[in-house]
Write a protein that holds these residues in place. Structure first.
Motif, PDB file in Angstrom:
ATOM      1  N   SER A   1      44.726  32.955  37.130  1.00 22.12           N
ATOM      2  CA  SER A   1      44.534  34.085  36.224  1.00 22.12           C
ATOM      3  C   SER A   1      45.381  35.277  36.642  1.00 22.12           C
ATOM      4  O   SER A   1      45.796  35.398  37.805  1.00 22.12           O
ATOM      5  N   THR A   2      45.650  36.144  35.676  1.00 19.81           N
ATOM      6  CA  THR A   2      46.342  37.402  35.952  1.00 19.81           C
ATOM      7  C   THR A   2      45.650  38.526  35.196  1.00 19.81           C
ATOM      8  O   THR A   2      44.944  38.293  34.208  1.00 19.81           O
ATOM      9  N   LEU A   3      45.845  39.744  35.663  1.00 18.88           N
ATOM     10  CA  LEU A   3      45.147  40.896  35.104  1.00 18.88           C
ATOM     11  C   LEU A   3      45.868  41.457  33.883  1.00 18.88           C
ATOM     12  O   LEU A   3      47.098  41.422  33.793  1.00 18.88           O
ATOM     13  N   GLY A   4      45.082  41.991  32.939  1.00 17.52           N
ATOM     14  CA  GLY A   4      45.639  42.623  31.752  1.00 17.52           C
ATOM     15  C   GLY A   4      44.959  43.947  31.469  1.00 17.52           C
ATOM     16  O   GLY A   4      44.128  44.427  32.243  1.00 17.52           O
ATOM     17  N   ASN A   5      45.299  44.538  30.319  1.00 17.17           N
ATOM     18  CA  ASN A   5      44.776  45.863  30.006  1.00 17.17           C
ATOM     19  C   ASN A   5      43.264  45.872  29.840  1.00 17.17           C
ATOM     20  O   ASN A   5      42.585  46.827  30.231  1.00 17.17           O
ATOM     21  N   HIS A   6      42.672  44.809  29.296  1.00 16.96           N
ATOM     22  CA  HIS A   6      41.223  44.800  29.115  1.00 16.96           C
ATOM     23  C   HIS A   6      40.480  44.592  30.429  1.00 16.96           C
ATOM     24  O   HIS A   6      39.313  44.980  30.544  1.00 16.96           O
ATOM     25  N   ASP A   7      41.139  43.989  31.406  1.00 18.20           N
ATOM     26  CA  ASP A   7      40.525  43.885  32.734  1.00 18.20           C
ATOM     27  C   ASP A   7      40.434  45.258  33.389  1.00 18.20           C
ATOM     28  O   ASP A   7      39.444  45.582  34.044  1.00 18.20           O
ATOM     29  N   TRP A   8      41.487  46.049  33.209  1.00 17.57           N
ATOM     30  CA  TRP A   8      41.514  47.360  33.838  1.00 17.57           C
ATOM     31  C   TRP A   8      40.703  48.401  33.076  1.00 17.57           C
ATOM     32  O   TRP A   8      40.275  49.400  33.646  1.00 17.57           O
ATOM     33  N   LYS A   9      40.502  48.200  31.796  1.00 18.52           N
ATOM     34  CA  LYS A   9      39.784  49.197  31.002  1.00 18.52           C
ATOM     35  C   LYS A   9      38.378  49.408  31.564  1.00 18.52           C
ATOM     36  O   LYS A   9      37.623  48.471  31.764  1.00 18.52           O
ATOM     37  N   GLY A  10      38.048  50.666  31.829  1.00 18.90           N
ATOM     38  CA  GLY A  10      36.735  50.968  32.381  1.00 18.90           C
ATOM     39  C   GLY A  10      36.674  50.833  33.883  1.00 18.90           C
ATOM     40  O   GLY A  10      35.628  51.021  34.492  1.00 18.90           O
TER      41      GLY A  10
ATOM     42  N   HIS B   1      39.879  55.383  41.643  1.00 22.41           N
ATOM     43  CA  HIS B   1      40.958  56.009  42.394  1.00 22.41           C
ATOM     44  C   HIS B   1      40.898  55.651  43.879  1.00 22.41           C
ATOM     45  O   HIS B   1      41.682  56.167  44.662  1.00 22.41           O
ATOM     46  N   ASN B   2      40.000  54.784  44.267  1.00 19.96           N
ATOM     47  CA  ASN B   2      39.904  54.355  45.658  1.00 19.96           C
ATOM     48  C   ASN B   2      40.173  52.863  45.789  1.00 19.96           C
ATOM     49  O   ASN B   2      39.577  52.169  46.601  1.00 19.96           O
ATOM     50  N   LEU B   3      41.100  52.371  44.957  1.00 16.76           N
ATOM     51  CA  LEU B   3      41.436  50.952  45.028  1.00 16.76           C
ATOM     52  C   LEU B   3      42.040  50.620  46.383  1.00 16.76           C
ATOM     53  O   LEU B   3      42.766  51.423  46.967  1.00 16.76           O
ATOM     54  N   PRO B   4      41.772  49.417  46.900  1.00 19.12           N
ATOM     55  CA  PRO B   4      42.345  49.018  48.171  1.00 19.12           C
ATOM     56  C   PRO B   4      43.833  48.746  48.038  1.00 19.12           C
ATOM     57  O   PRO B   4      44.365  48.640  46.939  1.00 19.12           O
ATOM     58  N   ASP B   5      44.497  48.618  49.157  1.00 15.76           N
ATOM     59  CA  ASP B   5      45.898  48.227  49.150  1.00 15.76           C
ATOM     60  C   ASP B   5      46.040  46.875  48.479  1.00 15.76           C
ATOM     61  O   ASP B   5      45.185  46.006  48.603  1.00 15.76           O
ATOM     62  N   MET B   6      47.155  46.662  47.751  1.00 13.82           N
ATOM     63  CA  MET B   6      47.325  45.451  46.965  1.00 13.82           C
ATOM     64  C   MET B   6      47.321  44.185  47.801  1.00 13.82           C
ATOM     65  O   MET B   6      47.061  43.104  47.292  1.00 13.82           O
ATOM     66  N   ASN B   7      47.599  44.282  49.101  1.00 12.53           N
ATOM     67  CA  ASN B   7      47.678  43.088  49.937  1.00 12.53           C
ATOM     68  C   ASN B   7      46.496  42.953  50.892  1.00 12.53           C
ATOM     69  O   ASN B   7      46.516  42.126  51.804  1.00 12.53           O
ATOM     70  N   THR B   8      45.461  43.766  50.728  1.00  8.89           N
ATOM     71  CA  THR B   8      44.296  43.665  51.601  1.00  8.89           C
ATOM     72  C   THR B   8      43.046  43.537  50.759  1.00  8.89           C
ATOM     73  O   THR B   8      43.051  43.759  49.560  1.00  8.89           O
ATOM     74  N   HIS B   9      41.945  43.199  51.419  1.00 11.78           N
ATOM     75  CA  HIS B   9      40.652  43.111  50.740  1.00 11.78           C
ATOM     76  C   HIS B   9      39.668  44.093  51.353  1.00 11.78           C
ATOM     77  O   HIS B   9      38.476  43.845  51.398  1.00 11.78           O
ATOM     78  N   SER B  10      40.182  45.220  51.833  1.00 11.46           N
ATOM     79  CA  SER B  10      39.309  46.207  52.447  1.00 11.46           C
ATOM     80  C   SER B  10      38.744  47.153  51.397  1.00 11.46           C
ATOM     81  O   SER B  10      39.334  47.371  50.343  1.00 11.46           O
ATOM     82  N   THR B  11      37.614  47.758  51.691  1.00 10.06           N
ATOM     83  CA  THR B  11      36.916  48.710  50.821  1.00 10.06           C
ATOM     84  C   THR B  11      36.872  48.240  49.381  1.00 10.06           C
ATOM     85  O   THR B  11      37.256  48.933  48.454  1.00 10.06           O
ATOM     86  N   LEU B  12      36.399  47.009  49.189  1.00  4.82           N
ATOM     87  CA  LEU B  12      36.415  46.410  47.862  1.00  4.82           C
ATOM     88  C   LEU B  12      35.338  46.982  46.946  1.00  4.82           C
ATOM     89  O   LEU B  12      34.228  47.261  47.369  1.00  4.82           O
ATOM     90  N   ASP B  13      35.707  47.129  45.700  1.00  6.18           N
ATOM     91  CA  ASP B  13      34.762  47.457  44.649  1.00  6.18           C
ATOM     92  C   ASP B  13      34.406  46.146  43.958  1.00  6.18           C
ATOM     93  O   ASP B  13      35.279  45.428  43.501  1.00  6.18           O
ATOM     94  N   HIS B  14      33.114  45.785  43.875  1.00  6.47           N
ATOM     95  CA  HIS B  14      32.708  44.479  43.345  1.00  6.47           C
ATOM     96  C   HIS B  14      32.665  44.439  41.832  1.00  6.47           C
ATOM     97  O   HIS B  14      32.207  43.469  41.267  1.00  6.47           O
ATOM     98  N   LYS B  15      33.139  45.468  41.165  1.00  2.77           N
ATOM     99  CA  LYS B  15      33.066  45.489  39.716  1.00  2.77           C
ATOM    100  C   LYS B  15      34.424  45.181  39.106  1.00  2.77           C
ATOM    101  O   LYS B  15      35.467  45.412  39.687  1.00  2.77           O
ATOM    102  N   GLY B  16      34.372  44.644  37.877  1.00  6.30           N
ATOM    103  CA  GLY B  16      35.578  44.502  37.086  1.00  6.30           C
ATOM    104  C   GLY B  16      36.680  43.707  37.752  1.00  6.30           C
ATOM    105  O   GLY B  16      36.549  42.516  38.022  1.00  6.30           O
ATOM    106  N   VAL B  17      37.763  44.384  38.022  1.00  3.53           N
ATOM    107  CA  VAL B  17      38.959  43.753  38.556  1.00  3.53           C
ATOM    108  C   VAL B  17      38.687  43.049  39.878  1.00  3.53           C
ATOM    109  O   VAL B  17      39.058  41.887  40.079  1.00  3.53           O
ATOM    110  N   MET B  18      38.033  43.731  40.798  1.00  2.00           N
ATOM    111  CA  MET B  18      37.839  43.156  42.126  1.00  2.00           C
ATOM    112  C   MET B  18      36.898  41.961  42.093  1.00  2.00           C
ATOM    113  O   MET B  18      37.002  41.057  42.920  1.00  2.00           O
TER     114      MET B  18
END
Length: 287
Positions: free
Chosen positions: A27-36, A40-57
């Motif tokens: 799978s890959t992410l699109g605009n509806h995945d990001w909507k909502g 502003h505290n997303l983790p670095d693209m290559n790490t799994h630190s400080t993860l948000d369990h909602k939506g995209v993550m």
């Protein structure tokens, strides 16, 4: 979250045919995945630190969940390496580079706009650098190079005409990298039409690997929703982009999926629509 019932109602219980259940679903992410998901505290693209369990993550975390057997999205951007091992696929090498194009397209300040959802775009430059590295470094000369993202470079669908609705970063910054590195095909969604276009190298692009072969852009976004209309044609593309720069091979508002067969020398693509018909096919040479 990773245990949301929608994993069953929208995925597991929908795509549950015998053959479908045996496949890995990348799978890959699109605009509806990001909507909502304006985090502003997303983790670095290559790490799994400080993860948000909602939506995209949640989509990334689901890949590593013990209940999961076939969903696969290990990161915002990732690479799939396929080396043929069966008698029919010996010698086939495919590099599939999946990237989050929603992190690259323009942000539309109008939250009601149907063109792009307003979102916080993290680390755009890092994604561009990662993409170049993934496509141009340590790639074998006999590999097929395929990219996958939500967005297109050009379209004759709902987002036509091109001068009004192009994601500029995709055309101006991403496409030259794909051409420079010798990508053979790009798969996209977003515009809910079925379309096949060949994007030819332009003289201003830096060192395209093969000036005689274009990148085949394959749009099968209508597989999930049939609300698209074909608005453009070859003459319109020629007028907007210059004659012969983008060649329209096929376009239809009828929903379809793509079946791809790869050999060491050729890529054969055929479309299958919801009526079980095969309305179009094309063969691409690796050289």
């Amino acid at each position: 979250d990773i245990n949301d019932e929608r994993w069953d109602t929208s995925f597991e219980d929908v795509f549950n045919g015998k053959r479908l259940s045996e496949l890995t679903w990348y799978s890959t992410l699109g605009n509806h995945d990001w909507k909502g998901n304006l985090n502003h505290n997303l983790p670095d693209m290559n790490t799994h630190s400080t993860l948000d369990h909602k939506g995209v993550m949640a989509q990334i975390l689901r890949t590593f969940h013990h209940r999961n057997k076939r969903w696969c999205m290990p990161g915002f951007n990732y690479t799939i390496l396929v080396n043929g091992r069966t008698p029919k696929s010996v010698g086939v090498r495919v590099r599939i580079v999946v990237f989050d194009s929603q992190s690259l397209v323009q942000v539309n300040p109008d939250k009601e706009s149907g063109a792009y959802d307003h979102k916080y775009v993290p680390q755009k430059r890092k994604v561009i650098e990662w993409l170049r590295q993934a496509l141009c470094s340590n790639v074998h000369s006999d590999e097929w190079l395929i990219t996958v993202s939500h967005h297109f470079f050009y379209t004759v669908g709902n987002y036509y005409p091109p001068e009004e609705r192009l994601p500029p970063t995709m055309e101006k910054e991403v496409l030259p990298i794909l051409q420079e590195c010798g990508v053979h095909a790009h798969f996209h969604g977003h515009d809910h039409v079925t379309q096949i276009l060949e994007i030819m190298p332009r003289s201003e692009n830096k060192n395209p690997v093969n000036r005689n072969r274009g990148i085949l852009q394959i749009g099968v976004g209508s597989g999930g929703k049939t609300n698209g209309n074909v608005r453009g044609d070859q003459s319109g593309l020629d007028e907007a982009l210059g004659s012969g720069n983008v060649k329209l091979k096929y376009a239809s508002s009828t929903a379809a999926f793509a079946l791809v067969t790869v050999t060491p020398k050729t890529l054969f693509l055929e479309l299958i629509n919801y009526n079980g018909e095969y309305p179009f096919d094309i063969t691409v040479s690796r050289e």
